[in-house]
Design an enzyme around this catalytic site. Structure first.
Site: not given
Length: 843
Positions: A677, A681, A378, A575, A569-570
């Protein structure tokens, strides 16, 4: 909460949710009243809203139980190959509405609850999220369970029943503060304790090598108590099981203390054992090498493998006695999927059971283990890879250490034979990493002990083959696969966006719910004016509803006709929430320098949790809230720009914000996000993506056409070239005036007047230690955001792009992902056969 629906609107919300028969409604009312009066409030006169929620949950659960029992009977009689999905995280969210959707009960329940003078949405809001995961990995596991049940696979999810899930996030004076998530305090109506299947798990002790074989002795025992949760497929009467283990001390735990008279101390010490399932480690993409975490990983593996072997031995034509004593057929009947390296101990544990307990020959046991296990990688971030100290294994799991050493020796002998004299290759490929502190590389253990290794998006799987496991790929290329992630369309379209699901169903029918590729049929309606209007109207309704929610929950008033620009998101440097911050500051400075110039109004929303020990992530949250404080209170800006931090982002909040978003931010440095993911969405819910060519964004752009996303910035090869050349943030700072202005403002205390040095660590990191190269993509990002504004000013063209994105999102269903796992890794075929419901006779 948003205003309740009018009678007319309620009755319109019917098509995809199924028309409720009067008999169904009457039955739901009757069952609801029975549960309310006899199960819940028999000793009280007044029912609370929580009583109403539990009465409804029990009513819905009644519809599950018969199907659940029948499904398990069906598996015992047909004895299919069983799939075991092992994960330390299952981020399930709420269960009530999902169960109603999958059983086709939502309209009957809505009508019955309405007739009783209650509001279904208000009852749904009472349910606690089951937050037994951090983010993408745990939510993926939840989507996979839904798809495995919908595809009729005999599948089981195995994990830990954490007493406290991912912490609740409070924002106090702009800083994240963690609160324990006591999600079980009112009980969990969906789980069933199964004490009859309680199992012992051993720790510590020593290893005896005897003539009769190897024995692991003088261990400490902890009991694993299973709690089962039903997992319904979509309208196919299949109900699979998620079994979560809870740690319990045995009754004789530490009774040597009792024998010395300290009975109280002995009983208090039970907590030490029971701590194993107390709390989820709140780290996402970061390895924390604590002994308790290793205990959790072995605890779930040891209990699960005993359960798997018990079921394998007795699963024959419904017989419960052990009828299989030969393990030759084990891989034909059992598939174990390791969700990342957290359950990697399955490999040495299965070897231990086969060799030490079942007396299988070592080489045969190794062949069985490899054919049974498969591993999903992952992450490529080095700080996320699990590398456990050998000294910790020696103490906690001495027999497993011996097995790992023996497996590694076999593996290295093979490598040495194929590459004679290549010492460096042996060092790179060893499961044991030498050094000051000898460590076990769990990813290497997973690769050598599995028959299949997969990444979770095409670009990620290529990086896995060409970089992370390059040597292993050269050794066994046939092992490596790609399985691009997906999301369940039941929760992430039907449940969270019924308005959109309805207008899609009106145009193309309901087949897309279990075959998302049918969304391609919407391409015929891209120029259909009525459909364009309908899609825009649904989006505007979702935005109004979310704006009302924000006003009620956060006391924040936003402009519902502004562009909803969302990054949830985290919080993590890779990110790049900081890139988003720099854009917000740049927009603000442009408005300030020319207040009369017309611009596209934006509401920038950023949400996510920071790991409690991750200093920079917590600073990023403080920066976002500080920027918001300045921008949102500046009279020159007014409604043109707002920056909102969405507190306590979780599954149930995602279900509200994603359908309301116009723009989805997926802006990680190319080569760092394995898949993502959230990106999927947003796509299926009609937001356009601004993103880098990273993770599944690459395949989204391929499906919809790159011109229908806002793609910017460096590609993987550009990042690699910049690494070779050397990334110098100062260059960009000096060359780009708007970037320099933004950094100077952060640095000078413009956004933190009461503490001017507050963000010195953030600025220092960006200028001197930024692994994720925020400045290198700043110019391209700002320019791309300008293109977003241009398109947003033409609502018709924007909505046409939205429709194209929805139509091209079919690939990103977890049903497609699981079908690929089933056929290409597990060797089973999905089944469209419906199990007869409990009220009809079995075949």
């Amino acid at each position: 909460m948003a205003a309740p629906l009018s009678d007319g609107d309620r009755r319109k919300q019917i098509s995809v949710r199924g028309i409720a028969g009067l008999g169904d409604v009457a039955e739901v009312r009757k069952s609801f009243n029975r549960h309310l009066h006899f199960t819940l409030v028999k000793d009280r006169n007044v029912a609370t809203p929580r009583d109403y929620f539990f009465a409804l949950a029990h009513t819905v659960r009644d519809h599950l139980v018969g199907r659940w029992i029948r499904t398990q009977q069906h598996y015992y009689e047909r004895d299919p190959k069983r799939i075991y999905y092992l994960s330390l995280e299952f981020y399930m969210g709420r269960t009530l509405q999902n169960t109603m959707v999958n059983l086709g009960l939502q309209n009957a329940c809505d009508e019955a609850i309405y007739q009783l003078g209650l509001d279904l949405e208000e009852l749904e809001e009472i349910e606690e999220d089951a937050g037994l995961g951090n983010g993408g990995l745990g939510r993926l596991a939840a989507c996979f369970l839904d798809s495995m049940a919908t595809l009729g696979l005999a599948a089981y999810g195995y994990g830990i029943r954490y007493e406290f899930g991912i912490f609740n996030q409070k924002i106090v004076d702009g800083w994240q503060v963690e609160e324990a998530d006591d999600w079980l305090r009112y009980g969990n109506p969906w789980e069933k304790a199964r004490p009859e299947y309680m199992l012992p798990v051993h720790f510590y002790g020593r290893v005896d090598h005897t003539p009769e074989g190897v024995k692991w002795v003088d261990t400490q025992v902890v009991l694993a108590m299973p709690y089962d949760t039903p997992v319904p497929g979509y309208k196919n009467n299949t109900v699979n099981t998620m079994r979560l283990w809870s740690a319990k001390a045995p009754n004789d735990f530490n009774l040597q203390e009792f024998n010395m008279g300290d009975y109280i101390e002995a009983v208090l010490d039970r907590n030490l054992a029971e701590n194993i399932s107390r709390v989820l480690y709140p780290n996402d993409n970061f390895f924390e090498g604590k002994e308790l975490r290793l205990k959790q990983e072995y605890f779930v593996v040891a209990a699960t493998l005993q359960d798997i072997i018990r079921r394998f031995k007795s699963s024959k034509f419904g017989c419960r006695d052990p009828v299989r004593t030969c393990f030759e057929t084990f891989p034909d009947k059992v598939a174990i999927q390791l969700n990342d390296t957290h359950p990697a101990l399955s490999i040495p544990e299965l070897m231990r059971i086969l060799v030490d307990v079942e007396k299988v020959d070592w080489d045969k046991a190794w062949e069985i283990t490899k054919r049974t296990c498969a591993y999903t990688n992952h992450t490529v971030l080095p700080e996320a890879l699990e590398r456990w100290p050998v000294s910790m294994f020696e103490k906690l799991l001495p027999r497993h250490l011996e097995i790992i050493y023996a497996l590694n020796q076999m593996h290295l002998d093979r490598v040495a034979a194929l590459y004679p004299g290549d010492i460096d290759r042996l060092r790179r490929m060893s499961v044991i990493e030498e050094g000051d502190c000898k460590r076990i590389n769990m990813a290497h253990l997973c690769v050598i002990g599995s028959h299949a290794v997969n990444g979770v998006a095409r670009i990620h799987s290529d990086i896995v083959k060409n970089s992370v496991f390059k040597d292993f790929y050269e050794l066994e290329p046939e092992k490596f696969q790609n399985k691009t992630n997906g999301i369940t369309p039941r929760r992430w379209l039907l449940l969270c966006n019924p308005g959109l699901a309805d207008i899609i169903a009106e145009k193309i029918g309901e087949g897309f719910i279990t075959d998302l590729s049918q969304l391609k049929k919407l391409l015929d309606f891209i120029n259909n004016e009525a459909f364009i209007r309908d899609v825009a109207k649904v989006k505007q309704e979702n935005k109004l509803k979310f704006a009302a929610y924000l006003e009620e929950q956060y006391k924040v008033k936003i402009n519902p006709s502004s562009m909803f620009d969302v990054q949830v998101k985290r919080i993590h440097e890779y990110k790049r929430q900081l890139l988003n911050c720099l854009h917000a500051i740049t927009l603000y400075n442009r408005i300030r320098s020319n207040p009369s110039k017309s611009c596209v109004p934006r509401t920038i929303m950023i949400g996510g949790k920071a790991a409690p020990g991750y200093h920079m992530a917590k600073m990023i949250i403080k920066l976002i809230t500080s920027i918001g404080d300045v921008i949102n209170n500046d009279p020159y800006v007014g409604d043109k720009l707002k920056v909102i931090f969405l507190e306590n982002y979780r599954v149930s909040l995602a279900e509200k914000v994603i359908p309301a978003a116009d723009l989805s931010q997926q802006i990680s440095t190319a080569g760092t996000e394995a898949s993502g993911t959230g990106n999927m969405k947003f796509m299926v819910n009609g937001a356009l993506t601004i993103g880098t060519m990273d993770g599944a964004n690459v395949e989204m752009a391929e499906e919809a056409g790159e011109e229908n996303l806002f793609i910017f910035g460096m590609r993987v090869e550009d990042v690699e070239a910049l690494d070779r050349k050397g990334y110098n943030a100062q260059e960009y700072y000096e060359r780009l005036p708007e970037l320099r202005q933004a950094i100077d403002q952060i640095s000078s205390g413009f956004f933190s007047p009461r503490d001017p040095g507050c963000f010195r660590d953030v600025v220092n990191m960006l200028m001197h230690h930024d692994r994720f190269k925020v400045f290198a993509d700043y110019e391209a990002y700002i320019k791309c955001q300008g293109q977003v504004d241009q398109l947003f000013m033409d609502p018709r063209e924007w909505t046409k792009k939205v429709i194209r994105n929805i139509a091209c999102s079919g690939k990103f269903s977890s049903d497609r992902t699981i079908t690929e796992y089933a056929r290409e890794i597990w060797g089973v075929e999905p089944s469209a056969t419906k199990i007869p419901p409990p009220n009809l006779p079995r075949d």
